[in-house]
Structure formats: C-alpha cells, structure tokens
Design an enzyme around this catalytic site. Structure first.
Site, PDB file in Angstrom:
ATOM      1  N   ARG A  51      -8.407  -7.416  12.705  1.00 42.45           N
ATOM      2  CA  ARG A  51      -9.409  -7.949  13.637  1.00 42.45           C
ATOM      3  C   ARG A  51      -9.145  -9.400  14.009  1.00 42.45           C
ATOM      4  O   ARG A  51      -9.492  -9.833  15.106  1.00 42.45           O
ATOM      5  CB  ARG A  51     -10.803  -7.835  13.005  1.00 42.45           C
ATOM      6  CG  ARG A  51     -11.279  -6.407  12.885  1.00 42.45           C
ATOM      7  CD  ARG A  51     -12.514  -6.324  12.036  1.00 42.45           C
ATOM      8  NE  ARG A  51     -12.281  -6.942  10.717  1.00 42.45           N
ATOM      9  CZ  ARG A  51     -13.177  -7.042   9.762  1.00 42.45           C
ATOM     10  NH1 ARG A  51     -14.391  -6.589   9.959  1.00 42.45           N
ATOM     11  NH2 ARG A  51     -12.881  -7.596   8.596  1.00 42.45           N
ATOM     12  N   LYS A 148      -3.630   3.988  -1.186  1.00 40.96           N
ATOM     13  CA  LYS A 148      -4.575   4.449  -2.194  1.00 40.96           C
ATOM     14  C   LYS A 148      -5.817   3.553  -2.152  1.00 40.96           C
ATOM     15  O   LYS A 148      -5.700   2.419  -1.686  1.00 40.96           O
ATOM     16  CB  LYS A 148      -3.931   4.449  -3.573  1.00 40.96           C
ATOM     17  CG  LYS A 148      -3.866   3.079  -4.254  1.00 40.96           C
ATOM     18  CD  LYS A 148      -3.512   3.192  -5.708  1.00 40.96           C
ATOM     19  CE  LYS A 148      -4.316   2.220  -6.519  1.00 40.96           C
ATOM     20  NZ  LYS A 148      -3.985   2.066  -7.887  1.00 40.96           N
ATOM     21  N   HIS A 178       3.001   4.132  -4.931  1.00 40.59           N
ATOM     22  CA  HIS A 178       4.227   3.333  -5.030  1.00 40.59           C
ATOM     23  C   HIS A 178       4.996   3.592  -6.327  1.00 40.59           C
ATOM     24  O   HIS A 178       6.176   3.293  -6.410  1.00 40.59           O
ATOM     25  CB  HIS A 178       3.941   1.836  -4.824  1.00 40.59           C
ATOM     26  CG  HIS A 178       3.181   1.196  -5.920  1.00 40.59           C
ATOM     27  ND1 HIS A 178       1.813   1.194  -5.967  1.00 40.59           N
ATOM     28  CD2 HIS A 178       3.601   0.545  -7.019  1.00 40.59           C
ATOM     29  CE1 HIS A 178       1.429   0.566  -7.047  1.00 40.59           C
ATOM     30  NE2 HIS A 178       2.479   0.164  -7.720  1.00 40.59           N
ATOM     31  N   LYS A 182       9.741   3.968  -7.299  1.00 33.66           N
ATOM     32  CA  LYS A 182      10.545   3.188  -8.255  1.00 33.66           C
ATOM     33  C   LYS A 182      11.873   3.888  -8.522  1.00 33.66           C
ATOM     34  O   LYS A 182      11.930   5.105  -8.656  1.00 33.66           O
ATOM     35  CB  LYS A 182       9.772   3.002  -9.564  1.00 33.66           C
ATOM     36  CG  LYS A 182       8.612   2.022  -9.404  1.00 33.66           C
ATOM     37  CD  LYS A 182       7.888   1.837 -10.710  1.00 33.66           C
ATOM     38  CE  LYS A 182       6.707   0.888 -10.556  1.00 33.66           C
ATOM     39  NZ  LYS A 182       7.087  -0.499 -10.389  1.00 33.66           N
ATOM     40  N   GLU A 216      -0.937  -3.461 -18.584  1.00 37.39           N
ATOM     41  CA  GLU A 216      -1.010  -4.646 -17.722  1.00 37.39           C
ATOM     42  C   GLU A 216      -1.602  -5.795 -18.525  1.00 37.39           C
ATOM     43  O   GLU A 216      -2.458  -5.576 -19.394  1.00 37.39           O
ATOM     44  CB  GLU A 216      -1.901  -4.368 -16.510  1.00 37.39           C
ATOM     45  CG  GLU A 216      -1.366  -3.278 -15.596  1.00 37.39           C
ATOM     46  CD  GLU A 216      -2.290  -3.048 -14.408  1.00 37.39           C
ATOM     47  OE1 GLU A 216      -1.971  -3.534 -13.321  1.00 37.39           O
ATOM     48  OE2 GLU A 216      -3.328  -2.396 -14.592  1.00 37.39           O
ATOM     49  N   ASP A 235      -8.352   4.630 -11.050  1.00 40.42           N
ATOM     50  CA  ASP A 235      -7.404   3.664 -10.472  1.00 40.42           C
ATOM     51  C   ASP A 235      -5.953   3.949 -10.876  1.00 40.42           C
ATOM     52  O   ASP A 235      -5.035   3.683 -10.110  1.00 40.42           O
ATOM     53  CB  ASP A 235      -7.814   2.254 -10.948  1.00 40.42           C
ATOM     54  CG  ASP A 235      -7.069   1.163 -10.212  1.00 40.42           C
ATOM     55  OD1 ASP A 235      -7.006   1.235  -8.978  1.00 40.42           O
ATOM     56  OD2 ASP A 235      -6.545   0.235 -10.869  1.00 40.42           O
ATOM     57  N   HIS A 240      -1.158   7.432 -10.484  1.00 38.92           N
ATOM     58  CA  HIS A 240       0.153   7.003 -10.983  1.00 38.92           C
ATOM     59  C   HIS A 240       0.595   7.764 -12.244  1.00 38.92           C
ATOM     60  O   HIS A 240       1.700   8.301 -12.304  1.00 38.92           O
ATOM     61  CB  HIS A 240       0.156   5.505 -11.311  1.00 38.92           C
ATOM     62  CG  HIS A 240      -0.280   4.641 -10.170  1.00 38.92           C
ATOM     63  ND1 HIS A 240       0.120   4.863  -8.887  1.00 38.92           N
ATOM     64  CD2 HIS A 240      -1.072   3.553 -10.123  1.00 38.92           C
ATOM     65  CE1 HIS A 240      -0.419   3.938  -8.092  1.00 38.92           C
ATOM     66  NE2 HIS A 240      -1.144   3.139  -8.828  1.00 38.92           N
ATOM     67  N   LYS A 331      -5.932  -2.877 -18.828  1.00 39.67           N
ATOM     68  CA  LYS A 331      -5.805  -4.277 -18.403  1.00 39.67           C
ATOM     69  C   LYS A 331      -5.848  -5.172 -19.637  1.00 39.67           C
ATOM     70  O   LYS A 331      -6.396  -4.789 -20.677  1.00 39.67           O
ATOM     71  CB  LYS A 331      -7.002  -4.671 -17.510  1.00 39.67           C
ATOM     72  CG  LYS A 331      -7.245  -3.745 -16.355  1.00 39.67           C
ATOM     73  CD  LYS A 331      -6.364  -4.092 -15.189  1.00 39.67           C
ATOM     74  CE  LYS A 331      -6.653  -3.212 -14.000  1.00 39.67           C
ATOM     75  NZ  LYS A 331      -5.525  -3.145 -13.073  1.00 39.67           N
TER      76      LYS A 331
HETATM   77  P1  NAP Z   1      -7.304  -6.892   2.045  1.00 43.39           P
HETATM   78  O1  NAP Z   1      -6.531  -8.050   1.554  1.00 43.39           O
HETATM   79  O2  NAP Z   1      -8.798  -6.919   1.952  1.00 43.39           O
HETATM   80  O3  NAP Z   1      -6.909  -6.690   3.587  1.00 43.39           O
HETATM   81  C1  NAP Z   1      -7.600  -5.816   4.431  1.00 43.39           C
HETATM   82  C2  NAP Z   1      -6.972  -5.856   5.800  1.00 43.39           C
HETATM   83  O4  NAP Z   1      -7.711  -4.976   6.660  1.00 43.39           O
HETATM   84  C3  NAP Z   1      -7.001  -7.224   6.454  1.00 43.39           C
HETATM   85  O5  NAP Z   1      -5.807  -7.403   7.186  1.00 43.39           O
HETATM   86  C4  NAP Z   1      -8.195  -7.119   7.390  1.00 43.39           C
HETATM   87  O6  NAP Z   1      -8.030  -8.052   8.418  1.00 43.39           O
HETATM   88  C5  NAP Z   1      -8.071  -5.675   7.854  1.00 43.39           C
HETATM   89  N1  NAP Z   1      -9.328  -5.098   8.325  1.00 43.39           N
HETATM   90  C6  NAP Z   1     -10.538  -5.112   7.696  1.00 43.39           C
HETATM   91  N2  NAP Z   1     -11.461  -4.486   8.466  1.00 43.39           N
HETATM   92  C7  NAP Z   1     -10.820  -4.044   9.573  1.00 43.39           C
HETATM   93  C8  NAP Z   1     -11.231  -3.340  10.720  1.00 43.39           C
HETATM   94  N3  NAP Z   1     -12.506  -2.954  10.905  1.00 43.39           N
HETATM   95  N4  NAP Z   1     -10.317  -3.049  11.658  1.00 43.39           N
HETATM   96  C9  NAP Z   1      -9.034  -3.435  11.513  1.00 43.39           C
HETATM   97  N5  NAP Z   1      -8.568  -4.114  10.446  1.00 43.39           N
HETATM   98  C10 NAP Z   1      -9.461  -4.423   9.485  1.00 43.39           C
HETATM   99  O7  NAP Z   1      -6.853  -5.530   1.371  1.00 43.39           O
HETATM  100  P2  NAP Z   1      -5.444  -5.209   0.644  1.00 43.39           P
HETATM  101  O8  NAP Z   1      -5.530  -5.698  -0.748  1.00 43.39           O
HETATM  102  O9  NAP Z   1      -4.333  -5.673   1.499  1.00 43.39           O
HETATM  103  O10 NAP Z   1      -5.505  -3.628   0.564  1.00 43.39           O
HETATM  104  C11 NAP Z   1      -5.248  -2.809   1.678  1.00 43.39           C
HETATM  105  C12 NAP Z   1      -5.180  -1.354   1.221  1.00 43.39           C
HETATM  106  O11 NAP Z   1      -4.112  -1.219   0.284  1.00 43.39           O
HETATM  107  C13 NAP Z   1      -6.431  -0.860   0.502  1.00 43.39           C
HETATM  108  O12 NAP Z   1      -6.605   0.516   0.754  1.00 43.39           O
HETATM  109  C14 NAP Z   1      -6.068  -1.038  -0.977  1.00 43.39           C
HETATM  110  O13 NAP Z   1      -6.805  -0.159  -1.811  1.00 43.39           O
HETATM  111  C15 NAP Z   1      -4.599  -0.694  -0.946  1.00 43.39           C
HETATM  112  N6  NAP Z   1      -3.823  -1.270  -2.046  1.00 43.39           N
HETATM  113  C16 NAP Z   1      -3.729  -2.617  -2.172  1.00 43.39           C
HETATM  114  C17 NAP Z   1      -2.978  -3.148  -3.217  1.00 43.39           C
HETATM  115  C18 NAP Z   1      -2.810  -4.632  -3.374  1.00 43.39           C
HETATM  116  O14 NAP Z   1      -2.054  -5.023  -4.277  1.00 43.39           O
HETATM  117  N7  NAP Z   1      -3.441  -5.463  -2.582  1.00 43.39           N
HETATM  118  C19 NAP Z   1      -2.335  -2.297  -4.137  1.00 43.39           C
HETATM  119  C20 NAP Z   1      -2.447  -0.918  -3.974  1.00 43.39           C
HETATM  120  C21 NAP Z   1      -3.198  -0.418  -2.918  1.00 43.39           C
HETATM  121  P3  NAP Z   1      -9.268  -8.569   9.333  1.00 43.39           P
HETATM  122  O15 NAP Z   1     -10.355  -8.969   8.402  1.00 43.39           O
HETATM  123  O16 NAP Z   1      -8.700  -9.675  10.147  1.00 43.39           O
HETATM  124  O17 NAP Z   1      -9.639  -7.395  10.187  1.00 43.39           O
END
Ligand code: NAP
Length: 483
Positions: A51, A148, A178, A182, A216, A235, A240, A331
């Site tokens: 956004r 996920k 992921h 690996k 972890e 989780d 995994h 954890k």
């Molecule tokens: P995050 O940091 O909260 O990022 C969310 C992203 O979604 C931001 O780019 C946000 O940007 C965008 N967004 C939010 N609302 C939106 C909307 N209505 N329309 C379009 N874009 C929108 O989350 P994340 O940690 O990167 O995680 C993303 C996904 O990966 C999740 O499903 C999470 O469970 C999964 N995941 C993450 C990790 C990790 O290490 N971070 C690991 C495994 C899985 P704006 O606010 O600018 O829209």
C-alpha cells in the site's frame, strides 16, 4: 567444486508485501544472489507491491538498504547491485481496494512467466487472489506463491484452499515451506533414494527411533501477541517438522515428480496415529538471562500457549510400526540447532565380549548450523591393547566435502523461488497435504483446549521442560544434546 547454475526463463515476479520484513530479509537478498550467480535472466523483472506510495527509485533505494544489511559483504558488488536494482519496479496496490490494479496489469509483460508472491498477512490472501482474477491479471501461465501459515486449523485451511481453487488450478498454487528448500532436506531424498545402502535398513526392523529437533534461541519478544495465537504446534510442528517427518518416513516415490513425491507424503500423514496426552509435553520459557518470560512477552499472564513442544509420534504402517518418532521444537533453548537423527538398533549379536564402548549407529542430518550429514559408526580404537571400540563420525559437511563456499549454496527461499519460475512443485505442499496435516493436528490442540492444559515452565538456555526428558527416559532412550 562450483555449483552448476541453470538459468531460468524470463519472468515477471510480483512480490505482494514487497516492503515487509520477509521481503527485506529473505526474498530480495535471495533474488539478488540468484542474479549474481547468473541464474536470473537479465531481462527478468521484480515488481514490489504494497500500500505504501513509493516511486520505482524510492523502492530501489529501500531494497538497496536491505541488500546492504542482509547480503554477505563479500557478495556486495556495487555494479551488480545497480544492475539488479534496475530490474526492480514498484506498484502501489491495496488488496482490499480497487486502485492500482490496472497499473499493475499494464506493468506486466506478455509471454513471460508471471509469478505472484503473497508475502502478506494470511487474512488478505483471498483478497489478492480475487483481485488478480477480477482485473484479468492472471493467465494460464501465472502462478502464486502462498506464505505460511496456511490456515490455523482444518476448517480455515480448507476454506482457503476453496477460495484459491476458485481462481487458480492446483498446478498454479505454490504453498511454501522454506524447510523444504534447504540443501540438506533435498539431500535426504538423494541419500535415501539414490543409494542402495540405506533403503533396505530404513524400517522398524533396523531403526530404533527417530529424533527431529528444531531448537531456537530467540524469544517471541516483540511479536508475542501474534505468536500467542499459534504456539509451537501450529507454528512449527504442523508444517516444518511434519514435512521433515514425511521425507524420512515416506515410501520411495515411483519418480522424482511433484505429485509422486507428494502422494507419498500424504500417505505418511494419514498414517499418523492420534497422540495421547501422556505423549506430549508443552512448555513456556521462564524469565531469565536478562529477559522476560513467555507470559510477559505475550502480554497475557494466563496464556496457555506453548513456546515449546515435545511429542512421541507413531506411524501405523508396515514400515514404521514400533519405531517412534520423537519431535521437539522450542524458543529460548540452549542453541539454534535443527537436526534429524536416525538411531539404528543394536547388532543382533555382539562378538566383542565384555566390550563397553558400544553405541548405536546414528545418521544425523543437520539443517543448521553447518548443513550436512554425519553417520556415526563403530570402529576399533587405534593402537595396541586389545579390541576396544569407539564411535566416530563419517562427516559430510557439504561446504567442506564439496569445496562449495557457504554463500554459493542457495538459501531456501531463493532456491524455492527459482523452482516456482521453473514450474516445479516438488518442494511445495499440495492442498490435500496441508489439510491432512491439520486433520491430525486439530484433535491434539482441541484436547488441550478442552482440558485447559497448561504448559510447564522451562529455563531459558536449557533444552526444555523436565517432563520432556521423562518422555524419552520412560522409553529407555534419551534426547540428543541441543548444541
Ligand atoms: P510484514 O513485515 O508485516 O509485511 C506485510 C507486508 O504486507 C507489507 O509490505 C505491507 O505493506 C503489506 N500489506 C499489508 N496490508 C496490505 C494490503 N491491504 N494490501 C497490500 N499490501 C499490504 O509481514 P512479514 O513478516 O513480511 O510476513 C509476510 C508473510 O510471510 C506473512 O504471511 C508471514 O506469516 C509470512 N512469513 C514471514 C516470515 C518472516 O520471517 N517475516 C517467516 C515465515 C513466514 P503496506 O503496509 O505498505 O501495505
């Protein structure tokens, strides 16, 4: 030995959530490394979407900062970074609003692979799928990558599968885990199915038990309220650890083909027995080592969510009847360490009378740190003084054995994204697989909830709650040290 890089087809890859944490830490650094390795076609493009209102140049500057932070210093080549950044674009869209979608559509090219990575909160996966479809942005060649968690129980996973199936065929949906990307996990399949050595003894008759550990050191501090809605079972175990268990336990597929492999994995999940409460230990880390405990971090003093789980799992089929799989993850443990250990049985008869040094053969598959495999074997202790036995590892740390620098081994995310572009679903979960995993998980979680079970406290920096040790001791076994 330099790993062989096979370039993938020209693509347009849209990263929804391109400004998010996962995109910054894993997806873009991984794509840069593939670019550097020459695997990305130089005409390929990556389009960030979220956004926030960014111009292309602002987005490039944002990603450049991420590369500087998350790519190893010796891989940061300014000319290559500039060339990579030139492949990036940005389109502002809101999954829940109409604006921006036509611009996204016009940004994409015809006749190249189109992939859409849903790196956003799961609650908006359906909105993204629906808008991609209603704006005519996807075609038969398009594919989506879904992060996920895929649901939080069977009902929600099924509902999500149904929504996605309205707009995409199963062959277009890449549910990412992921762990499957690996190197060692894939090597596990090579070791099992490309050698005659292991398969004949890969069964209850010769394997005493299997241990799968994902330890972890981090706490949930900063995202405790979010984590508290899932816990270690949802989780980590449902996805995994379950995937790792499947790769060890599955029958040989007839071919290394996505559906042949996934058919065999689903059969394992369906053969998992219900787990009685006495075979599960749940824990919450206590305060210590200068940090608060789980209950502080999740901001709910009465939380019953587990930050640790250990369980004894049994598979009801001919191959595994009688060989338990012990799983644990948590954890704030002693070390960040993930491994699978296959413990073999004693030889049927010892010819070395009175020999005290005997230990079982163990095949250890390390996922982190130092991906690799170790086969623990008995040999004669060198030197005079009679026949004394000792256990030594046959070590196969890939980076050492193959002369590959750690940075040349693709990270799980980058490898999986290249598989998406190639159209290879082998390392992605199929819809029925995810549902089968939840069908096994749901009654376990429902049992805790209906009984009001509370997790046991454990010290930070330990290997988990005391009762987890007992889970093994009462079977005459013990956990491997987490180190
Ligand atoms: P995050 O940091 O909260 O990022 C969310 C992203 O979604 C931001 O780019 C946000 O940007 C965008 N967004 C939010 N609302 C939106 C909307 N209505 N329309 C379009 N874009 C929108 O989350 P994340 O940690 O990167 O995680 C993303 C996904 O990966 C999740 O499903 C999470 O469970 C999964 N995941 C993450 C990790 C990790 O290490 N971070 C690991 C495994 C899985 P704006 O606010 O600018 O829209």
């Amino acid at each position: 030995m330099v790993s062989r890089v096979i370039p993938v087809d020209n693509f347009d890859l849209v990263i929804f959530g391109g400004t998010g944490d996962l995109a910054r830490r894993k997806i873009f650094p991984g794509l840069y490394r593939r670019f550097l390795a020459g695997q990305m076609n130089v005409d390929s493009r990556i389009i960030g979407a979220a956004r926030a209102k960014y111009s292309d140049d602002e987005f490039r500057a944002f990603i450049e900062a991420a590369l500087v932070e998350f790519v190893a210093k010796d891989r940061q080549d300014p000319a290559q970074i500039a060339a990579f950044l030139a492949r990036l674009h940005y389109v502002a869209v809101d999954a829940k609003e109409e604006g921006g979608w036509e611009l996204l559509k016009s940004t994409l090219r015809q006749n190249v692979v189109r992939a859409f990575y849903f790196s956003v909160a799961p609650s908006i996966f359906p909105d993204l799928a629906e808008r991609l479809h209603s704006h005519g942005i996807t075609d038969a060649w398009s594919r989506i990558v879904v992060e996920k968690p895929f649901g939080r129980d069977l009902a929600s996973a099924r509902a999500l599968n149904e929504v996605l199936a309205k707009y995409f065929t199963e062959a277009q949906i890449y549910r990412i885990d992921h762990y499957l990307g690996k190197e060692t996990v894939q090597n596990l399949m090579a070791v099992r199915f490309a050698n005659i050595l292991f398969e004949p003894i890969w069964k209850a008759q010769y394997i005493d038990h299997v241990q799968i550990t994902v330890g972890e050191t981090v706490s949930v501090n900063g995202r405790g309220a979010y984590y508290d809605k899932s816990g270690a079972m949802r989780d980590m175990v449902q996805n995994h650890l379950m995937q790792l268990l499947c790769l060890i336990a599955m029958e040989p597929p007839y071919h290394f083909d996505p559906d042949a492999v996934r058919d065999e994995k689903v059969k394992v999940i369906r053969a998992l027995q219900p787990v009685p409460p006495q075979n599960i230990v749940r824990g919450q880390y206590l305060a210590g080592n200068g940090e608060g405990g789980y209950l502080e971090h999740c901001e709910d003093a009465n939380s019953k969510t587990e930050s640790y789980i250990a369980m004894k799992v049994e598979i009801a089929n001919w191959r595994w009847k009688g060989t338990p799989f012990y799983l644990r993850t948590g954890k704030r443990l002693r070390a960040r360490s993930s491994e699978i250990a296959i413990h073999f049985k004693e030889p049927p008869h010892s010819i070395f009378d009175g020999e005290k040094g005997w230990k079982e053969n163990v095949l250890v598959i390390r996922l982190q740190p130092n991906e690799g495999m170790n086969l623990m074997v008995m040999i004669k202790e060198p030197g005079p003084g009679g026949m004394r036995l000792m256990q030594v590892p046959l070590d196969m740390t890939f980076a050492d054995a193959l002369g590959v620098e750690a940075e040349d081994v693709p990270d799980a995310y980058e490898r999986l994204i290249m598989d998406v572009i190639r159209g290879n679903q082998t390392l992605f979960m199929r819809g029925d697989e995810v549902e089968a995993a939840w069908a096994w998980t749901d009654p376990i979680i429902n049992g805790w909830e209906s009984r009001g079970d509370k997790p046991q406290g454990y010290d930070p920096g330990s290997s988990g709650p005391e009762d987890a040790l007992m889970l093994m001791h009462r079977d005459g076994r013990r956990w491997r040290e987490i180190k």
